[in-house]
Motif scaffolding. Sequence first.
Motif, PDB file in Angstrom:
ATOM      1  N   MET A 114      29.483   2.414   2.450  1.00 51.69           N
ATOM      2  CA  MET A 114      28.438   1.579   1.870  1.00 51.69           C
ATOM      3  C   MET A 114      28.638   0.092   2.178  1.00 51.69           C
ATOM      4  O   MET A 114      27.849  -0.749   1.736  1.00 51.69           O
ATOM      5  CB  MET A 114      28.385   1.783   0.351  1.00 51.69           C
ATOM      6  CG  MET A 114      27.921   3.156  -0.080  1.00 51.69           C
ATOM      7  SD  MET A 114      26.171   3.472   0.321  1.00 51.69           S
ATOM      8  CE  MET A 114      26.370   4.769   1.567  1.00 51.69           C
ATOM      9  N   VAL A 115      29.675  -0.239   2.951  1.00 49.64           N
ATOM     10  CA  VAL A 115      29.942  -1.644   3.262  1.00 49.64           C
ATOM     11  C   VAL A 115      28.809  -2.245   4.091  1.00 49.64           C
ATOM     12  O   VAL A 115      28.316  -3.343   3.794  1.00 49.64           O
ATOM     13  CB  VAL A 115      31.289  -1.797   3.997  1.00 49.64           C
ATOM     14  CG1 VAL A 115      31.438  -3.210   4.569  1.00 49.64           C
ATOM     15  CG2 VAL A 115      32.446  -1.502   3.051  1.00 49.64           C
ATOM     16  N   ALA A 116      28.383  -1.556   5.141  1.00 42.60           N
ATOM     17  CA  ALA A 116      27.336  -2.102   6.007  1.00 42.60           C
ATOM     18  C   ALA A 116      26.025  -2.334   5.243  1.00 42.60           C
ATOM     19  O   ALA A 116      25.423  -3.414   5.367  1.00 42.60           O
ATOM     20  CB  ALA A 116      27.107  -1.197   7.216  1.00 42.60           C
ATOM     21  N   ALA A 118      33.834  -5.489   5.752  1.00 44.77           N
ATOM     22  CA  ALA A 118      34.426  -5.750   4.438  1.00 44.77           C
ATOM     23  C   ALA A 118      35.258  -7.035   4.464  1.00 44.77           C
ATOM     24  O   ALA A 118      36.044  -7.262   5.385  1.00 44.77           O
ATOM     25  CB  ALA A 118      35.289  -4.577   3.995  1.00 44.77           C
ATOM     26  N   ASP A 119      35.064  -7.851   3.444  1.00 44.24           N
ATOM     27  CA  ASP A 119      35.818  -9.100   3.304  1.00 44.24           C
ATOM     28  C   ASP A 119      37.108  -8.896   2.523  1.00 44.24           C
ATOM     29  O   ASP A 119      38.049  -9.683   2.651  1.00 44.24           O
ATOM     30  CB  ASP A 119      34.961 -10.143   2.582  1.00 44.24           C
ATOM     31  CG  ASP A 119      33.628 -10.374   3.268  1.00 44.24           C
ATOM     32  OD1 ASP A 119      33.627 -10.925   4.384  1.00 44.24           O
ATOM     33  OD2 ASP A 119      32.579  -9.973   2.704  1.00 44.24           O
ATOM     34  N   GLU A 120      37.112  -7.864   1.679  1.00 45.12           N
ATOM     35  CA  GLU A 120      38.269  -7.569   0.836  1.00 45.12           C
ATOM     36  C   GLU A 120      38.470  -6.055   0.824  1.00 45.12           C
ATOM     37  O   GLU A 120      37.496  -5.296   0.866  1.00 45.12           O
ATOM     38  CB  GLU A 120      38.047  -8.076  -0.592  1.00 45.12           C
ATOM     39  CG  GLU A 120      37.808  -9.577  -0.673  1.00 45.12           C
ATOM     40  CD  GLU A 120      37.313 -10.048  -2.029  1.00 45.12           C
ATOM     41  OE1 GLU A 120      37.014 -11.262  -2.160  1.00 45.12           O
ATOM     42  OE2 GLU A 120      37.208  -9.213  -2.966  1.00 45.12           O
ATOM     43  N   ILE A 121      39.722  -5.631   0.740  1.00 41.91           N
ATOM     44  CA  ILE A 121      40.050  -4.209   0.716  1.00 41.91           C
ATOM     45  C   ILE A 121      40.869  -3.914  -0.533  1.00 41.91           C
ATOM     46  O   ILE A 121      41.918  -4.530  -0.762  1.00 41.91           O
ATOM     47  CB  ILE A 121      40.851  -3.785   1.965  1.00 41.91           C
ATOM     48  CG1 ILE A 121      40.086  -4.121   3.256  1.00 41.91           C
ATOM     49  CG2 ILE A 121      41.182  -2.306   1.897  1.00 41.91           C
ATOM     50  CD1 ILE A 121      38.823  -3.323   3.462  1.00 41.91           C
ATOM     51  N   ASP A 122      40.394  -2.976  -1.342  1.00 39.49           N
ATOM     52  CA  ASP A 122      41.126  -2.523  -2.521  1.00 39.49           C
ATOM     53  C   ASP A 122      41.849  -1.228  -2.164  1.00 39.49           C
ATOM     54  O   ASP A 122      41.227  -0.174  -2.029  1.00 39.49           O
ATOM     55  CB  ASP A 122      40.177  -2.283  -3.694  1.00 39.49           C
ATOM     56  CG  ASP A 122      39.598  -3.572  -4.267  1.00 39.49           C
ATOM     57  OD1 ASP A 122      39.352  -4.520  -3.491  1.00 39.49           O
ATOM     58  OD2 ASP A 122      39.363  -3.622  -5.487  1.00 39.49           O
ATOM     59  N   ILE A 123      43.173  -1.321  -1.974  1.00 41.39           N
ATOM     60  CA  ILE A 123      43.967  -0.146  -1.580  1.00 41.39           C
ATOM     61  C   ILE A 123      44.648   0.464  -2.803  1.00 41.39           C
ATOM     62  O   ILE A 123      44.808  -0.203  -3.832  1.00 41.39           O
ATOM     63  CB  ILE A 123      44.992  -0.504  -0.487  1.00 41.39           C
ATOM     64  CG1 ILE A 123      46.015  -1.544  -1.004  1.00 41.39           C
ATOM     65  CG2 ILE A 123      44.287  -1.047   0.750  1.00 41.39           C
ATOM     66  CD1 ILE A 123      47.273  -0.958  -1.586  1.00 41.39           C
ATOM     67  N   ALA A 125      42.172 -10.083   8.667  1.00 40.10           N
ATOM     68  CA  ALA A 125      41.769 -11.285   7.937  1.00 40.10           C
ATOM     69  C   ALA A 125      41.209 -10.972   6.559  1.00 40.10           C
ATOM     70  O   ALA A 125      41.036 -11.879   5.738  1.00 40.10           O
ATOM     71  CB  ALA A 125      40.731 -12.055   8.750  1.00 40.10           C
ATOM     72  N   ALA A 126      40.900  -9.697   6.297  1.00 40.07           N
ATOM     73  CA  ALA A 126      40.396  -9.323   4.969  1.00 40.07           C
ATOM     74  C   ALA A 126      41.511  -9.458   3.940  1.00 40.07           C
ATOM     75  O   ALA A 126      42.679  -9.177   4.224  1.00 40.07           O
ATOM     76  CB  ALA A 126      39.858  -7.898   4.989  1.00 40.07           C
TER      77      ALA A 126
END
Length: 312
Positions: free
Chosen positions: A101-103, A145-150, A178-179
């Motif tokens: 759903m990022v795009a 994505a600008d940020e990644i929640d792992i 860079a995210a």
Amino acid sequence: MTNPGTDLHLDWFDGLRINTPAAELRAATLPARRSLKKDHQAAWLLNAVRCIDLTTLAGDDTPDRVARLCAKARQPIAADLLEAVGVTGLTTGAVCVYPTMVAPAKRAMGNSGIPVASVATGFPAGLMPLDLRLAEIRYAVDQGADEIDIVITRAHVLQGNWAALYDELRAMREACGAARMKAILATGDLKSLENVAKASHVAMQAGSDWIKTSTGKEGVNATLPVSLVMVRTIRDFHARTGIKVGFKPAGGLRTAKDAISWQVLMNEELGRDWLAPDLFRIGASSLLGDIERQISHHVTGRYAAAHRQAIA
């Protein structure tokens, strides 16, 4: 700017002990440490809005649903209410979605400047081979994505295998590029506050830009005692390195009162710098509706019906 991380320093937390009753008592007193009324209360609630990661992580998510969520992120509080309190340009801190759903989220955000965050690494359990978890991060980044929640491997924490946890997180940090990376500790699965503190230290040493309490899918999610322990490890890491790491409570924050309690925690333990979205995020969906309801009451003197503050 991302957290560059450090080498693994087991000595920073090896002898760590936590007085659980004392932590619980401190957490229980926090909500009473600020008596916020009228304009002051409204200001703290509006600040919480700009720190929300407005989230949809449902199996039936569609591009249209995500577009509606993004529209709410761009205009989280009704324009007439914001005009009444003299505020302009208020948005949420980010939206948080699944990688596929990022795009659609990036298209919906346009040039708003609102970051799009994506969960990754086999969310919520994280029980996938490492190469697939890293591939999911790279996919989300490629989608914009600008940020990644792992999510971390809880077993490493429960077994005290800190080197394995560190190595995995370093690989994830590298895959993010860079995210910016948020490490979800799933604190409800970690069994003790000492495990929470030690996992927090390892996540920050490995380069996490935020540490996050929960996926929202555990039996117990964000609590004030757990959050207190995590923000104190952030304070310790900053004292040792000069690096400021952010904090994100997620799961269970549903009311305007919750939003104020967690902001009081940040202010009391870390200071005003940690009341801004670059260092504080709230993972939530239903919370925004209650905050808007409280702002409506502040402006009009009466509570609006719940359907007038729909999330999307």
